[in-house]
Design an enzyme around this catalytic site. Structure first.
Site, PDB file in Angstrom:
ATOM      1  N   MET A 132      -5.137 -22.052 -21.140  1.00 50.06           N
ATOM      2  CA  MET A 132      -5.781 -22.210 -19.836  1.00 50.06           C
ATOM      3  C   MET A 132      -5.503 -23.604 -19.306  1.00 50.06           C
ATOM      4  O   MET A 132      -5.782 -24.592 -19.963  1.00 50.06           O
ATOM      5  CB  MET A 132      -7.290 -21.998 -19.952  1.00 50.06           C
ATOM      6  CG  MET A 132      -8.021 -22.112 -18.620  1.00 50.06           C
ATOM      7  SD  MET A 132      -9.769 -21.719 -18.752  1.00 50.06           S
ATOM      8  CE  MET A 132     -10.382 -23.184 -19.556  1.00 50.06           C
ATOM      9  N   CYS A 133      -4.938 -23.694 -18.122  1.00 52.16           N
ATOM     10  CA  CYS A 133      -4.682 -24.960 -17.452  1.00 52.16           C
ATOM     11  C   CYS A 133      -5.162 -24.850 -16.008  1.00 52.16           C
ATOM     12  O   CYS A 133      -5.474 -23.762 -15.521  1.00 52.16           O
ATOM     13  CB  CYS A 133      -3.199 -25.304 -17.477  1.00 52.16           C
ATOM     14  SG  CYS A 133      -2.523 -25.589 -19.130  1.00 52.16           S
ATOM     15  N   GLY A 134      -5.203 -25.964 -15.329  1.00 48.88           N
ATOM     16  CA  GLY A 134      -5.574 -25.974 -13.921  1.00 48.88           C
ATOM     17  C   GLY A 134      -4.442 -26.517 -13.080  1.00 48.88           C
ATOM     18  O   GLY A 134      -3.776 -27.484 -13.467  1.00 48.88           O
TER      19      GLY A 134
END
Length: 293
Positions: free
Chosen positions: A1-3
Site C-alpha cells: 500500500m502506497c499513496g
C-alpha cells in the site's frame, strides 16, 4: 500500500501555491506510506540549461562541490540543484563521478527538480521546504515498502529521462523480463524497485518516438500486474490504471487544475474542490494533460 498525489495547474495564478498544496496532500497520505516519500516539482527553467538534482550523504558540502566543478549549487538538505549549460551536462556528470562518487544524480531536466528521502512524508516535505516551491505541476509519493528495502534509492519518484518521472502504486509481475529488455537497449535500472523498471520502460518507448500517451498505451500490453501510474514530463501530466484497477484512485478537475490522489481526503483541501468534477479514472484509459498543447 502506497499513496500517490499529483497536481497539474491550468491557472498560472496558482503556481506560487503549488508546493504548499502538494505538501498538504502528501501529509494526508502519510498513513498509506510512512517509511519514505518523494516528489518532483516542475518550476521555472532557463532555455539551454539543465537542472541536475543531486543527492549526497548527510553533511555533504555542496557549496564546496560547486566550487570544484565551477558551477553554483543550491543545497536543499541532503539534495542540491546544479544548473549547467546543456552542452556541458556530460562533462559535469563525469566530473561529479570523479570528484564526488558518493553523490548521485537523481533527476535531470530543464524544469524538473526531484527530492526523496526515508522518513515520514510530512517530515520529508518539511526538510526540503516543499511548501515554498512554485511551478506548473508536481507529483508525489508516500511509500510502504513491500518488494525492496526501505532506502532512499527505493523511494519514488523515479526519473530515467530528461524532465520525466513516475510514481507507482501496485506491483509488476514481469518486471524482471522487462528489466532484461531494457538492459539490451542500453537502459540501466539501478534499484530492485519494479517502479524504476516502469519509468525506464516509458523512457525506452519515448526514445523510440512515442509520445508519453503512446508509451502509456503500449505499457498496457507490455507490463503485467496491478498498477496505477502518475507521470510527469516537462509540460505534461499523465495517469494510467491497469485493466483490473484494484488500486484506489480518485481525480478532481476544475478550470484551474487537475488533481490526483489515492484517496479523496487528500483532495479535500484544494481550492474550489466543492465545485470540481470528481471522478475515478477508468481502467486501461490514458489520461493526459499538457501545458504546451
Amino acid at each position: 500500500m502506497c499513496g500517490i498525489v499529483g497536481l497539474f495547474l491550468k491557472e498560472p495564478k496558482l503556481e506560487p501555491e503549488l508546493g504548499a498544496l502538494l505538501s498538504e496532500m502528501l501529509d494526508i497520505m502519510c498513513d498509506r506510506g510512512p517509511d519514505s516519500a518523494g516528489f518532483a516539482v516542475y518550476g521555472a527553467g532557463t532555455p539551454g540549461f539543465v537542472k541536475l538534482t543531486l543527492r549526497g550523504p548527510a553533511g555533504t558540502d555542496f557549496a564546496a562541490l560547486g566550487g570544484q566543478i565551477g558551477h553554483l549549487v543550491t543545497p536543499r538538505d541532503t539534495h542540491a540543484v546544479l544548473s549547467v549549460p546543456a552542452a556541458e551536462e556530460a562533462a559535469v556528470r563525469a566530473a561529479l563521478a570523479r570528484i564526488a562518487p558518493e553523490v548521485r544524480v537523481v533527476g535531470a531536466g530543464n524544469r524538473m527538480e526531484l527530492y526523496k528521502e526515508v522518513g515520514l512524508p510530512a517530515d520529508v516535505a518539511k526538510r526540503f521546504k516543499l511548501e515554498t516551491m512554485s511551478g506548473t505541476h508536481a507529483i508525489g509519493h508516500t511509500r510502504m515498502a513491500t518488494e525492496s528495502a526501505v532506502t532512499t534509492d527505493g523511494a519514488h519518484p523515479f526519473s530515467t529521462g530528461p524532465d520525466q518521472c513516475l510514481v507507482h502504486n501496485g506491483s509488476l509481475s514481469n518486471h524482471a523480463g522487462v528489466r532484461r529488455l531494457l538492459a539490451r537497449e542500453g537502459l540501466s535500472v539501478n534499484t530492485e524497485n519494479d517502479s524504476e523498471v516502469a519509468a525506464a520502460y516509458l523512457t525506452y518507448r519515448m526514445r523510440g518516438g512515442d509520445t508519453l500517451g503512446e508509451a502509456l498505451e503500449h505499457s498496457l500490453d507490455d507490463l503485467d500486474g496491478f498498477y496505477t501510474f502518475v507521470v510527469g514530463t516537462e509540460t505534461g501530466f499523465g495517469v494510467l490504471r491497469d485493466p483490473i484497477a484494484c488500486k484506489p484512485a480518485v481525480m478532481a478537475e476544475t478550470d484551474s487544475y487537475v488533481a490526483f490522489a489515492s484517496e479523496y481526503r487528500a483532495l479535500a483541501g484544494l481550492p474550489g474542490i466543492e465545485t470540481a468534477r470528481v471522478f475515478e479514472p477508468e481502467p486501461a484509459k490514458v489520461y493526459f494533460w499538457d501545458r504546451a498543447a
